[in-house]
Every structure is written in structure tokens, then in C-alpha cells.
Design a protein around this motif. Structure first.
Motif, PDB file in Angstrom:
ATOM      1  N   LEU A   1       0.814  -1.225   0.000  1.00 38.25           N
ATOM      2  CA  LEU A   1       0.000   0.000   0.000  1.00 38.25           C
ATOM      3  C   LEU A   1       0.846   1.273   0.000  1.00 38.25           C
ATOM      4  CD1 LEU A   1      -2.755  -1.102   2.564  1.00 38.25           C
ATOM      5  CD2 LEU A   1      -2.924  -1.067   0.067  1.00 38.25           C
ATOM      6  N   GLN A   2       1.989   1.240   0.702  1.00 33.12           N
ATOM      7  CA  GLN A   2       2.791   2.471   0.855  1.00 33.12           C
ATOM      8  C   GLN A   2       3.965   2.529  -0.127  1.00 33.12           C
ATOM      9  OE1 GLN A   2       1.936   4.620   3.462  1.00 33.12           O
ATOM     10  NE2 GLN A   2       0.859   3.373   4.957  1.00 33.12           N
ATOM     11  N   GLN A   3       4.341   1.359  -0.669  1.00 33.59           N
ATOM     12  CA  GLN A   3       5.492   1.261  -1.571  1.00 33.59           C
ATOM     13  C   GLN A   3       6.713   2.016  -1.035  1.00 33.59           C
ATOM     14  OE1 GLN A   3       3.866   2.523  -5.367  1.00 33.59           O
ATOM     15  NE2 GLN A   3       3.028   0.495  -5.733  1.00 33.59           N
ATOM     16  N   PRO A   4       7.163   1.622   0.164  1.00 34.71           N
ATOM     17  CA  PRO A   4       8.296   2.323   0.777  1.00 34.71           C
ATOM     18  C   PRO A   4       9.602   2.063   0.026  1.00 34.71           C
ATOM     19  CG  PRO A   4       7.782   0.344   2.011  1.00 34.71           C
ATOM     20  CD  PRO A   4       6.716   0.472   0.972  1.00 34.71           C
ATOM     21  N   VAL A   5      10.532   3.017   0.145  1.00 30.64           N
ATOM     22  CA  VAL A   5      11.858   2.860  -0.483  1.00 30.64           C
ATOM     23  C   VAL A   5      12.942   3.100   0.567  1.00 30.64           C
ATOM     24  CG1 VAL A   5      11.121   3.460  -2.810  1.00 30.64           C
ATOM     25  CG2 VAL A   5      11.784   5.282  -1.222  1.00 30.64           C
ATOM     26  N   THR A   6      14.173   2.792   0.179  1.00 27.79           N
ATOM     27  CA  THR A   6      15.389   2.992   0.993  1.00 27.79           C
ATOM     28  C   THR A   6      15.202   2.609   2.467  1.00 27.79           C
ATOM     29  OG1 THR A   6      14.898   5.349   1.293  1.00 27.79           O
ATOM     30  CG2 THR A   6      16.294   4.760  -0.567  1.00 27.79           C
ATOM     31  N   MET A   7      15.396   3.553   3.381  1.00 29.79           N
ATOM     32  CA  MET A   7      15.419   3.242   4.818  1.00 29.79           C
ATOM     33  C   MET A   7      14.084   2.683   5.308  1.00 29.79           C
ATOM     34  SD  MET A   7      17.584   3.207   7.235  1.00 29.79           S
ATOM     35  CE  MET A   7      17.665   3.018   9.010  1.00 29.79           C
ATOM     36  N   ASP A   8      12.980   3.214   4.796  1.00 35.82           N
ATOM     37  CA  ASP A   8      11.659   2.715   5.208  1.00 35.82           C
ATOM     38  C   ASP A   8      11.507   1.242   4.841  1.00 35.82           C
ATOM     39  OD1 ASP A   8      10.904   5.171   6.223  1.00 35.82           O
ATOM     40  OD2 ASP A   8       9.991   5.835   4.345  1.00 35.82           O
ATOM     41  N   LEU A   9      11.916   0.908   3.621  1.00 32.19           N
ATOM     42  CA  LEU A   9      11.812  -0.483   3.165  1.00 32.19           C
ATOM     43  C   LEU A   9      12.729  -1.384   3.988  1.00 32.19           C
ATOM     44  CD1 LEU A   9      10.575  -2.478   1.170  1.00 32.19           C
ATOM     45  CD2 LEU A   9      12.439  -1.951  -0.410  1.00 32.19           C
ATOM     46  N   ARG A  10      13.938  -0.889   4.277  1.00 33.72           N
ATOM     47  CA  ARG A  10      14.875  -1.678   5.090  1.00 33.72           C
ATOM     48  C   ARG A  10      14.304  -1.962   6.470  1.00 33.72           C
ATOM     49  NH1 ARG A  10      19.620   1.477   3.155  1.00 33.72           N
ATOM     50  NH2 ARG A  10      20.116   2.134   5.275  1.00 33.72           N
ATOM     51  N   ASN A  11      13.638  -0.970   7.048  1.00 35.15           N
ATOM     52  CA  ASN A  11      12.986  -1.148   8.345  1.00 35.15           C
ATOM     53  C   ASN A  11      11.983  -2.295   8.307  1.00 35.15           C
ATOM     54  OD1 ASN A  11      13.374   0.544  10.830  1.00 35.15           O
ATOM     55  ND2 ASN A  11      13.424   2.171   9.310  1.00 35.15           N
ATOM     56  N   ILE A  12      11.153  -2.301   7.282  1.00 33.43           N
ATOM     57  CA  ILE A  12      10.099  -3.313   7.175  1.00 33.43           C
ATOM     58  C   ILE A  12      10.698  -4.694   6.914  1.00 33.43           C
ATOM     59  CG2 ILE A  12       8.092  -4.067   5.814  1.00 33.43           C
ATOM     60  CD1 ILE A  12       7.462  -1.071   5.374  1.00 33.43           C
ATOM     61  N   VAL A  13      11.671  -4.769   6.010  1.00 38.20           N
ATOM     62  CA  VAL A  13      12.323  -6.051   5.702  1.00 38.20           C
ATOM     63  C   VAL A  13      13.009  -6.614   6.953  1.00 38.20           C
ATOM     64  CG1 VAL A  13      14.221  -7.122   4.410  1.00 38.20           C
ATOM     65  CG2 VAL A  13      12.606  -5.619   3.239  1.00 38.20           C
ATOM     66  N   THR A  14      13.667  -5.728   7.710  1.00 40.89           N
ATOM     67  CA  THR A  14      14.352  -6.162   8.934  1.00 40.89           C
ATOM     68  C   THR A  14      13.369  -6.763   9.934  1.00 40.89           C
ATOM     69  OG1 THR A  14      16.097  -4.514   8.673  1.00 40.89           O
ATOM     70  CG2 THR A  14      15.771  -5.381  10.889  1.00 40.89           C
ATOM     71  N   ILE A  15      12.242  -6.091  10.133  1.00 37.96           N
ATOM     72  CA  ILE A  15      11.230  -6.602  11.069  1.00 37.96           C
ATOM     73  C   ILE A  15      10.710  -7.964  10.599  1.00 37.96           C
ATOM     74  CG2 ILE A  15       8.878  -6.240  11.953  1.00 37.96           C
ATOM     75  CD1 ILE A  15       9.544  -3.189  11.932  1.00 37.96           C
ATOM     76  N   MET A  16      10.453  -8.077   9.306  1.00 45.74           N
ATOM     77  CA  MET A  16       9.894  -9.318   8.768  1.00 45.74           C
ATOM     78  C   MET A  16      10.885 -10.478   8.935  1.00 45.74           C
ATOM     79  SD  MET A  16       7.700  -9.554   5.280  1.00 45.74           S
ATOM     80  CE  MET A  16       8.988  -9.103   4.153  1.00 45.74           C
ATOM     81  N   LYS A  17      12.129 -10.241   8.601  1.00 42.81           N
ATOM     82  CA  LYS A  17      13.143 -11.299   8.679  1.00 42.81           C
ATOM     83  C   LYS A  17      13.490 -11.629  10.135  1.00 42.81           C
ATOM     84  CE  LYS A  17      14.022 -11.964   4.268  1.00 42.81           C
ATOM     85  NZ  LYS A  17      13.821 -13.286   3.638  1.00 42.81           N
ATOM     86  N   ALA A  18      13.653 -10.599  10.953  1.00 48.09           N
ATOM     87  CA  ALA A  18      14.044 -10.824  12.352  1.00 48.09           C
ATOM     88  C   ALA A  18      12.913 -11.493  13.141  1.00 48.09           C
ATOM     89  CB  ALA A  18      14.452  -9.504  13.002  1.00 48.09           C
ATOM     90  N   SER A  19      11.661 -11.178  12.819  1.00 47.03           N
ATOM     91  CA  SER A  19      10.543 -11.816  13.521  1.00 47.03           C
ATOM     92  C   SER A  19      10.454 -13.301  13.159  1.00 47.03           C
ATOM     93  CB  SER A  19       9.223 -11.107  13.227  1.00 47.03           C
ATOM     94  OG  SER A  19       8.880 -11.198  11.867  1.00 47.03           O
ATOM     95  N   SER A  20      10.863 -13.642  11.937  1.00 44.03           N
ATOM     96  CA  SER A  20      10.927 -15.048  11.521  1.00 44.03           C
ATOM     97  C   SER A  20      11.979 -15.787  12.352  1.00 44.03           C
ATOM     98  CB  SER A  20      11.261 -15.127  10.031  1.00 44.03           C
ATOM     99  OG  SER A  20      11.458 -16.455   9.638  1.00 44.03           O
ATOM    100  N   ASP A  21      13.125 -15.122  12.608  1.00 42.89           N
ATOM    101  CA  ASP A  21      14.164 -15.716  13.476  1.00 42.89           C
ATOM    102  C   ASP A  21      13.638 -15.894  14.901  1.00 42.89           C
ATOM    103  OD1 ASP A  21      16.257 -16.018  11.596  1.00 42.89           O
ATOM    104  OD2 ASP A  21      16.749 -13.900  11.744  1.00 42.89           O
ATOM    105  N   LEU A  22      12.909 -14.899  15.400  1.00 42.19           N
ATOM    106  CA  LEU A  22      12.330 -15.003  16.748  1.00 42.19           C
ATOM    107  C   LEU A  22      11.368 -16.185  16.839  1.00 42.19           C
ATOM    108  CD1 LEU A  22      11.461 -11.337  17.851  1.00 42.19           C
ATOM    109  CD2 LEU A  22      13.262 -12.803  18.776  1.00 42.19           C
TER     110      LEU A  22
END
Length: 226
Positions: free
Chosen positions: A70-91
Motif C-alpha cells: 500500500l505504501q510502496q516504501p523505499v530505501t530506509m523505510d523499506l529496510r525497516n520493514i524487511v528487517t522486522i519481517m526477517k528478524a521476527s521469523s528468526d524469533l
């Protein structure tokens, strides 16, 4: 208006991730306590609570995909979201290992124990839980230097595993009655060692968040440069 909504959604994601991390750490703590104290009911509690952690991860992933679509984030915003998604999978996987330790507790009850090895497992667990707590703080502060230090400290986890492995094998060789429990000690130490690996994965995502580079933390190189 859209920007402020995005930032609010992102902050909610961060908060949910942090809550999930604290729940996972509590699950690890309970599972190890159950194993050391031979507490079958506490072990069952850990197993029952795993569904909550799974749902937290699914909810985070769903929200992350929604925000990307919906928001089509780029650069730092996108990195934030990708980090949460990947790190929550590790958790979530860490929660699964806490369940595995709890299941070992239910299996091992009543067999001959070796207290020296159990003390070592308890010490190893305390180190891993400290790593989990520290990585959550490093994540909140986006502290890549601290993340690298935490990843380096996983060497201590690996050393615990090697020591428990040696002592368990020796105990099984010296006393056949300890073979069943010795196998469980090896399994539990293996689960704890894997937990350390998942913390290291989250450290790598924190570094990615600050640098935009996905790389394995080469601990020797980092130690040489620190």
C-alpha cells in the motif's frame, strides 16, 4: 498525512516486534528452568504458549506485506520493514527451540541426572538469554556496533556447547545409566547453540538496517578491526 500514518504504522511494528522478542526470551527462560528443575507443568506451559508467538509472527508478516503493497516504501523505510519481517521469523524459530527444550523436559523426567552438566546448561542458557535481551536493545537503538559485539559473543555459546558435549559423552561412557539423559543434554545444548545462531542472524539484520548490505558477520575480521 500519509507520511505520519506510515510512521505510526512503523512504530507499531517496532513495538510488536519488541513485545514478541520479550515473549520469546521468557519462553526460553521458562523452558530451561523447567528442564533444570524437572518441572513438567512449566514445560507444558511453554508448549501451550508457543501458539501466541506463532500468531505474533504471522501478524507482523501480514502487516509488513500490507505496508509494502500500500505504501510502496523505499530505501530506509523499506529496510525497516524487511528487517522486522526477517528478524521476527528468526524469533519465531527461537520460540520453536524453546518448545523443543520443553519437550526434552517431559521426556527426561525420572532418568538419572548429572548435576554438573545441568549447571553448565543453566550457565549456557543465561548467556543465550543475555544475548537475546541485548539484541532487542540493539534493535531498538539501531546500534550496529553493539550488534557486532553480540554476534562475536556467540563464540561463548559455541564453547559452552563443546564443553557440554565432551562432558556428556564422558558421563555416558563412564555410567551407562546416564545414556538417555546424556542424549537429552546434547540435544538441549544443541538447541541453545542454535538460539545463539538466530540471535546472530538478527544482529546481521541490524547491520543491514544501518548499512543496506546483507552480509554474514565474519567475526574474526570484526574482532581484528575492533
Amino acid at each position: 498525512m500519509l507520511r505520519s500514518q506510515f510512521e505510526e504504522d512503523l512504530q507499531n511494528l517496532h513495538n510488536k516486534f519488541e513485545t514478541m522478542g520479550q515473549d520469546v526470551n521468557e519462553s526460553i527462560s521458562k523452558s530451561v528452568k523447567a528442564f533444570i528443575d524437572h518441572d513438567k507443568s512449566l514445560a507444558k506451559e511453554v508448549i501451550a504458549e508457543d501458539e501466541k508467538i506463532n500468531l505474533q509472527e504471522q501478524s507482523l508478516e501480514k502487516k509488513c506485506f500490507e505496508m509494502i503493497a500500500l505504501q510502496q516504501p523505499v530505501t530506509m523505510d523499506l529496510r525497516n520493514i524487511v528487517t522486522i519481517m526477517k528478524a521476527s521469523s528468526d524469533l519465531e524459530r527461537m520460540g520453536d527451540h524453546a518448545v523443543s527444550i520443553a519437550k526434552s523436559t517431559i521426556r527426561v523426567k525420572g532418568n538419572k541426572r548429572v548435576l554438573e552438566i545441568e549447571n553448565e546448561i543453566s550457565d549456557m542458557a543465561k548467556h543465550v538469554m543475555a544475548m537475546v535481551s541485548e539484541v532487542l536493545v540493539a534493535y531498538v537503538k539501531t546500534d550496529s556496533k553493539k550488534a557486532i559485539e553480540i554476534a562475536i559473543s556467540d563464540k561463548v555459546t559455541n564453547n559452552y556447547f563443546k564443553s557440554i558435549y565432551r562432558h556428556s559423552i564422558r558421563a555416558m561412557q563412564e555410567n551407562p545409566e546416564t545414556v538417555i539423559v546424556g542424549a537429552d543434554y546434547l540435544q538441549v545444548a544443541g538447541y541453545l547453540e542454535r538460539l545463539g545462531d538466530y540471535v546472530t542472524n538478527i544482529c546481521e539484520w541490524i547491520v543491514y538496517l544501518t548499512t543496506g548490505k546483507i552480509e554474514e558477520l565474519n567475526l574474526e575480521d570484526y574482532e581484528d578491526n575492533m
